[in-house]
Design a protein around this motif. Structure first.
Motif, mmCIF file in Angstrom:
data_model
loop_
_atom_site.group_PDB
_atom_site.id
_atom_site.type_symbol
_atom_site.label_atom_id
_atom_site.label_comp_id
_atom_site.label_asym_id
_atom_site.label_seq_id
_atom_site.Cartn_x
_atom_site.Cartn_y
_atom_site.Cartn_z
ATOM 1 N N THR A 339 0.966 -1.258 -0.030
ATOM 2 C CA THR A 339 0.007 0.177 0.041
ATOM 3 C C THR A 339 0.874 1.349 -0.046
ATOM 4 O O THR A 339 2.115 1.135 0.395
ATOM 5 N N GLU A 340 0.382 2.422 -0.125
ATOM 6 C CA GLU A 340 0.996 3.536 -0.191
ATOM 7 C C GLU A 340 1.506 4.050 1.030
ATOM 8 O O GLU A 340 2.793 4.411 1.377
ATOM 9 N N GLU A 341 0.720 3.532 2.102
ATOM 10 C CA GLU A 341 1.151 3.709 3.352
ATOM 11 C C GLU A 341 2.430 2.950 3.946
ATOM 12 O O GLU A 341 3.216 3.513 4.752
ATOM 13 N N VAL A 342 2.311 1.560 3.460
ATOM 14 C CA VAL A 342 3.545 0.541 3.824
ATOM 15 C C VAL A 342 4.651 1.260 3.168
ATOM 16 O O VAL A 342 6.017 1.402 3.687
ATOM 17 N N ILE A 343 4.751 1.773 2.063
ATOM 18 C CA ILE A 343 5.922 2.047 1.207
ATOM 19 C C ILE A 343 6.470 3.679 1.770
ATOM 20 O O ILE A 343 7.723 3.674 2.266
ATOM 21 N N LEU A 344 5.284 4.501 2.165
ATOM 22 C CA LEU A 344 5.690 5.658 2.928
ATOM 23 C C LEU A 344 6.514 5.444 4.201
ATOM 24 O O LEU A 344 7.568 6.109 4.499
#
Lengths: 366, 202
Positions: A339-344
């Protein structure tokens, strides 16, 4: 034209193939790519083409082999276990230097795996897959408009280089729907005359399409050298890559396909938080866009590789950059989606570790 | 997230991650499709995903639609901002997944409990009963969609009507009228309830 319609990725790819003049498709059902043969079975007869639901993946790829030898623009598609079955045929088609397009909407592996999306067939796609020293041009579309465009281009590059071209998608790309403008096909290269086609030799010298080279004794050595020259030419001429916010980026995320579009969202979020992040996204996975990675190695401080597998794409990233930068990794196989959050989170951790280590970072412009 | 009780025509520049869930056969995929068509009509960015797996009739089905004025990164949604819940098992499954301060639409005809979270806004609609009154249980999904659009204002009702038109016109033109009626009934007969506890900011 000019208006967008909503289609699933599998349908987008199939329609692009038809637009590009694909008139032969053979396939065998497997989730998550079933919409491709389904669409082709309806669409190809409308344009005078041929659709065959083959008895196996092996049969399908060999029907494509035959269709290509007879001059048709042709295609097959499958998903991971099915693509493994096709490898023998792909090696033969590459050896015989015939054009065709193969799509792999990857799912979880190894073995029969599952039907969630995955990118774990990267090695198989870009390093060979079948036997012998051969290469397949591999494309990694990230959005459905790009899938549409690259599928049309795939047929051109296949004909231009007389080589199989693989579209390396995944279950999400195949199953997701997104608006696409179905722009008409325009060739992007000067298409060579197909002087290899087996269409009856009345009035001309007979032609042979084969992969068995026994005579002369060094004939196969010469054939391999010829193939390698061609692959070198492809590497020199064809390498596509997209960049996003890399100019002043400290941390560059490297990702391809569906993962890259999620990573782009994470890069945007990182920028909003004042982290100088960027994205590099190979569009051709073979040839790998080495020169762009080399220039990133000179401007960035760290690289984060994100892929839906346990570290395959990362090897090419490190090779392309001569291991000049520290490379972090985020990836899992078996149907794991980033997810975007995990990558962020990972980007933030890298930024923090870098700040603590006392090295100066590039200032973020935003 | 939404303006209470009124028809909202303009959404803030933001992304909505909508999950639709219910029994297989309740038309989950259909309302996802209509929502996405509405987005195309309004020239918004949109992605749609239907859960695929070893599904069967009577099992649970879900679809996600992400709509945005900006580029959409992930078509895959873990924490939706909006949930259209057409049966009880889907409430159990997706209530915990919604973002803080999210919105849930409940088909009260098929729920055995209320929403437990206090931070969620709610739209309540007896979609299955209304569909029954309209003479076709299958339009419960469209009833719910009418309620959802009226209270969220994510898209214009006109775009949804147009989406219904284009979806059914080709295959089942006779059903366009009934579906438009269901859409209007859902918009008219739904109740909005604000969150009982404020979502903590940040």
């Amino acid at each position: 034209m000019g208006h967008k319609i909503l289609l699933k990725g599998n349908e987008v790819m199939a329609e692009a193939a038809v637009q590009a003049g694909c008139r032969f498709f053979a396939g065998y059902p497997i989730t998550p790519q079933n919409e491709v043969p389904e669409y082709m079975s309806k669409r190809l007869p409308e344009v005078g083409g041929v659709f065959v639901q083959a008895e196996s993946e092996l049969a399908a790829i060999n029907m494509v082999f035959g269709a290509s030898a007879s001059g048709a623009r042709c295609m097959t598609s499958s998903s991971s276990p099915g693509i493994s079955l096709k490898q023998e045929g792909i090696s033969y088609i590459a050896g015989a230097e015939l054009p065709c397009v193969i799509a792999n909407m990857q799912r979880g592996g190894p073995g029969l795996g599952n039907i969630r999306a995955s990118q774990a067939d990267y090695f198989q796609a870009v390093k060979g897959g079948g036997h012998g020293d051969y290469r397949v041009i591999v494309l990694g579309p990230s959005t459905l408009p790009e899938l549409y465009q690259l599928t049309m281009n795939a047929f051109d590059w296949a004909d231009f280089y007389r080589n199989p071209v693989m579209i390396l998608g995944d279950g999400i790309l195949g199953q997701m729907a997104e608006p696409v403008e179905l722009s008409p096909y325009k060739p992007i290269v000067n298409l060579p005359e197909k002087d290899f086609v087996l269409d009856g030799c009345k009035g001309r010298e007979p032609r042979v399409v084969k992969t068995l080279v026994l005579k002369p004794a060094d004939g196969l050595v010469a054939h391999n050298e010829h193939l390698q020259e061609k692959y070198q030419r492809i590497e020199d001429e064809l390498s596509l890559c997209a960049e996003y916010e890399t100019a002043d980026a400290d941390i560059v995320v490297a990702a391809y396909g569906i993962t890259a579009r999620v990573a782009k969202g994470a890069v945007r979020m990182a920028r909003e938080k004042g982290i100088a992040a960027g994205l590099i996204r190979p569009i051709t996975l073979w040839p790998f866009p080495k020169s762009l990675f080399l220039s990133i190695a000179q401007t960035a401080s760290q690289v984060l590789v994100v892929e839906m597998s346990h570290g395959q794409f990362i090897e090419d990233v490190k090779l392309a950059m001569n291991c000049a930068l520290p490379v972090e990794f985020l990836g899992k196989g078996g149907g794991w989606y980033p997810t975007e959050e995990v990558i962020l989170e990972k980007i933030e951790a890298m930024a923090q570790a870098y700040a603590v280590s006392g090295k100066e970072t590039n200032k973020c412009r935003h | 997230m939404i303006k209470q009780g009124s028809e909202v025509t303009q959404m803030d520049k933001q992304q909505a991650k909508i999950i639709m869930a219910g029994f297989g056969g309740q038309g989950i995929v259909v309302i996802g499709n209509i929502l996405a068509r509405g987005c195309v009509i309004e020239d918004k960015n949109v992605t749609g995903m239907v859960s695929y797996g070893a599904e069967m009739r009577g099992g649970t089905a879900n679809a996600t639609v992400v709509l945005s004025d900006e580029e959409i990164a992930s078509p895959y949604v873990v924490h939706p901002t909006h949930a259209i819940i057409l049966n009880h098992p889907s409430l159990d499954r997706f209530e915990p997944e919604l973002v803080e301060g999210g919105l849930v639409l409940l088909n009260t005809s098929l729920m055995q409990r209320d929403v437990e979270r206090k931070d969620l806004e709610q739209i309540k609609i007896a979609a299955t009963e209304i569909a029954h009154e309209l003479g076709n249980l299958k339009v419960a999904n469209i009833v719910a969609l009418g309620a959802f659009i009226r209270h969220t204002g994510l898209l214009k009702m006109k775009s949804i009507e147009q989406g219904i038109g284009t979806l059914f016109a080709a295959k089942k033109p006779a059903l366009v009228g009934l579906n438009l009626k269901a859409l209007a009934a859902g918009a008219a007969r739904s109740v909005f309830e604000p969150a009982t506890a404020k979502a903590s900011l940040g």
